[in-house]
Design a protein around this motif. Structure first.
Motif, mmCIF file in Angstrom:
data_model
loop_
_atom_site.group_PDB
_atom_site.id
_atom_site.type_symbol
_atom_site.label_atom_id
_atom_site.label_comp_id
_atom_site.label_asym_id
_atom_site.label_seq_id
_atom_site.Cartn_x
_atom_site.Cartn_y
_atom_site.Cartn_z
ATOM 1 N N MET A 5 0.861 -1.183 0.000
ATOM 2 C CA MET A 5 0.000 0.000 0.000
ATOM 3 C C MET A 5 0.896 1.231 0.000
ATOM 4 S SD MET A 5 -3.385 -0.539 0.228
ATOM 5 C CE MET A 5 -3.909 0.985 0.971
ATOM 6 N N LEU A 6 0.541 2.210 -0.810
ATOM 7 C CA LEU A 6 1.321 3.436 -0.874
ATOM 8 C C LEU A 6 0.707 4.461 0.081
ATOM 9 C CD1 LEU A 6 1.957 3.697 -4.736
ATOM 10 C CD2 LEU A 6 3.246 2.458 -2.989
ATOM 11 N N TYR A 7 0.972 4.283 1.365
ATOM 12 C CA TYR A 7 0.424 5.181 2.368
ATOM 13 C C TYR A 7 1.076 6.554 2.265
ATOM 14 C CZ TYR A 7 -1.567 1.088 4.654
ATOM 15 O OH TYR A 7 -2.284 -0.054 4.937
ATOM 16 N N PRO A 8 0.311 7.602 2.545
ATOM 17 C CA PRO A 8 0.920 8.924 2.608
ATOM 18 C C PRO A 8 1.776 9.039 3.870
ATOM 19 C CG PRO A 8 -1.385 9.034 3.270
ATOM 20 C CD PRO A 8 -1.121 7.625 2.824
ATOM 21 N N GLY A 32 0.346 15.445 -3.671
ATOM 22 C CA GLY A 32 -0.649 16.095 -2.834
ATOM 23 C C GLY A 32 -0.130 16.383 -1.449
ATOM 24 N N GLU A 33 -0.692 17.433 -0.857
ATOM 25 C CA GLU A 33 -0.398 17.766 0.534
ATOM 26 C C GLU A 33 -1.626 18.456 1.109
ATOM 27 O OE1 GLU A 33 2.028 21.873 0.457
ATOM 28 O OE2 GLU A 33 3.085 20.212 -0.503
ATOM 29 N N GLU A 34 -1.923 18.134 2.366
ATOM 30 C CA GLU A 34 -3.061 18.762 3.033
ATOM 31 C C GLU A 34 -2.803 18.820 4.528
ATOM 32 O OE1 GLU A 34 -6.765 16.337 3.284
ATOM 33 O OE2 GLU A 34 -5.597 14.817 2.208
ATOM 34 N N PRO A 35 -3.333 19.832 5.192
ATOM 35 C CA PRO A 35 -3.170 19.913 6.634
ATOM 36 C C PRO A 35 -3.746 18.673 7.309
ATOM 37 C CG PRO A 35 -4.082 21.958 5.759
ATOM 38 C CD PRO A 35 -4.113 20.942 4.652
ATOM 39 N N ALA A 36 -3.092 18.240 8.379
ATOM 40 C CA ALA A 36 -3.553 17.055 9.113
ATOM 41 C C ALA A 36 -3.169 17.212 10.583
ATOM 42 C CB ALA A 36 -2.937 15.786 8.527
ATOM 43 N N THR A 37 -3.860 16.455 11.416
ATOM 44 C CA THR A 37 -3.640 16.497 12.855
ATOM 45 C C THR A 37 -3.552 15.083 13.387
ATOM 46 O OG1 THR A 37 -4.964 18.509 12.976
ATOM 47 C CG2 THR A 37 -4.584 17.356 15.038
ATOM 48 N N LEU A 38 -2.672 14.887 14.346
ATOM 49 C CA LEU A 38 -2.577 13.604 15.037
ATOM 50 C C LEU A 38 -2.887 13.859 16.503
ATOM 51 C CD1 LEU A 38 -1.947 10.596 14.946
ATOM 52 C CD2 LEU A 38 0.428 11.159 15.342
ATOM 53 N N ALA A 39 -3.995 13.278 16.971
ATOM 54 C CA ALA A 39 -4.419 13.456 18.360
ATOM 55 C C ALA A 39 -3.614 12.556 19.289
ATOM 56 C CB ALA A 39 -5.905 13.136 18.488
ATOM 57 N N LEU A 69 -0.168 16.110 5.615
ATOM 58 C CA LEU A 69 -0.232 14.784 5.014
ATOM 59 C C LEU A 69 0.306 14.906 3.596
ATOM 60 C CD1 LEU A 69 -1.224 11.901 5.691
ATOM 61 C CD2 LEU A 69 -3.292 12.479 4.419
ATOM 62 N N ILE A 70 1.370 14.178 3.308
ATOM 63 C CA ILE A 70 2.061 14.237 2.022
ATOM 64 C C ILE A 70 1.766 12.950 1.244
ATOM 65 C CG2 ILE A 70 4.343 14.275 0.925
ATOM 66 C CD1 ILE A 70 3.718 16.901 2.309
ATOM 67 N N TRP A 116 2.052 6.893 7.248
ATOM 68 C CA TRP A 116 3.326 6.630 7.908
ATOM 69 C C TRP A 116 3.676 7.841 8.763
ATOM 70 C CZ3 TRP A 116 4.797 1.938 8.183
ATOM 71 C CH2 TRP A 116 4.736 1.057 7.105
ATOM 72 N N VAL A 117 4.123 7.578 9.975
ATOM 73 C CA VAL A 117 4.523 8.634 10.900
ATOM 74 C C VAL A 117 5.832 8.203 11.547
ATOM 75 C CG1 VAL A 117 3.870 9.968 12.928
ATOM 76 C CG2 VAL A 117 2.087 9.144 11.374
ATOM 77 N N TYR A 118 6.783 9.131 11.627
ATOM 78 C CA TYR A 118 8.039 8.868 12.324
ATOM 79 C C TYR A 118 7.891 9.384 13.750
ATOM 80 C CZ TYR A 118 10.168 7.702 7.858
ATOM 81 O OH TYR A 118 10.466 7.098 6.654
ATOM 82 N N VAL A 119 8.029 8.473 14.726
ATOM 83 C CA VAL A 119 7.918 8.815 16.146
ATOM 84 C C VAL A 119 9.276 8.583 16.810
ATOM 85 C CG1 VAL A 119 5.447 8.276 16.233
ATOM 86 C CG2 VAL A 119 7.119 6.505 16.791
#
Length: 154
Positions: A5-8, A32-39, A69-70, A116-119
């Motif tokens: 899967m090609l996750y953003p 594409g890019e759009e504002p996003a939030t991680l709670a 979100l990229i 995908w998120v780098y933590v």
């Protein structure tokens, strides 16, 4: 790791639009890019880039991280994954990763998306817990001169 899967990517630091690693690694390779939030997440820093954490002892109720979100062009995806993993000092299964890459749901204006998120990896987490990093209480990383001056005066 075989990607099916090609996750953003949810970016919140030096990879955000307007930041230096966006220009260096993302410009011209995304669709594409759009504002996003991680709670239920918080940012910490000790220098020129942030670390995101989700550990309950490091996150205050109501915390969230603001980012972008990229969406990567499919022809660029495999190389982008290699490039971003290298930037974030992440190796799949590695025990000394600066960041870990995980899939998380992020919120966008059109609803939740998995990204995908780098933590923060184990060493940065230990530094945060030892009080060696400052918490970014507003949940938004900025590397501009005003933000740098603010942090220096704390």
């Amino acid at each position: 790791m075989k990607i099916t899967m090609l996750y953003p990517f949810f970016v919140y630091g030096t990879l955000k639009p307007g930041e230096p690693n966006y220009t260096r690694l993302l410009a011209g390779r995304i669709v594409g890019e759009e504002p996003a939030t991680l709670a239920h997440a918080a940012l910490y820093t000790a220098g020129p880039f942030p670390f995101m954490v989700r550990e309950p002892d490091l996150v205050v109720p109501g915390d969230r991280v603001l980012g972008t979100l990229i969406t990567v062009a499919s022809a660029e995806y495999e190389q982008m994954l290699v490039d971003l993993d290298m930037l974030e000092a992440y190796t799949e299964g590695g025990s000394a990763n600066m960041y870990e890459r995980i899939l998380l749901p992020v919120e966008t204006s059109t609803g939740p998306r998995t990204a995908w998120v780098y933590v923060a990896g184990a060493e940065p987490l230990a530094q945060i817990r030892a009080g060696q990093m400052r918490r970014i209480s507003e949940g938004e990383w900025r590397s501009d001169a005003a933000a740098l001056a603010y942090w220096r005066n704390l």
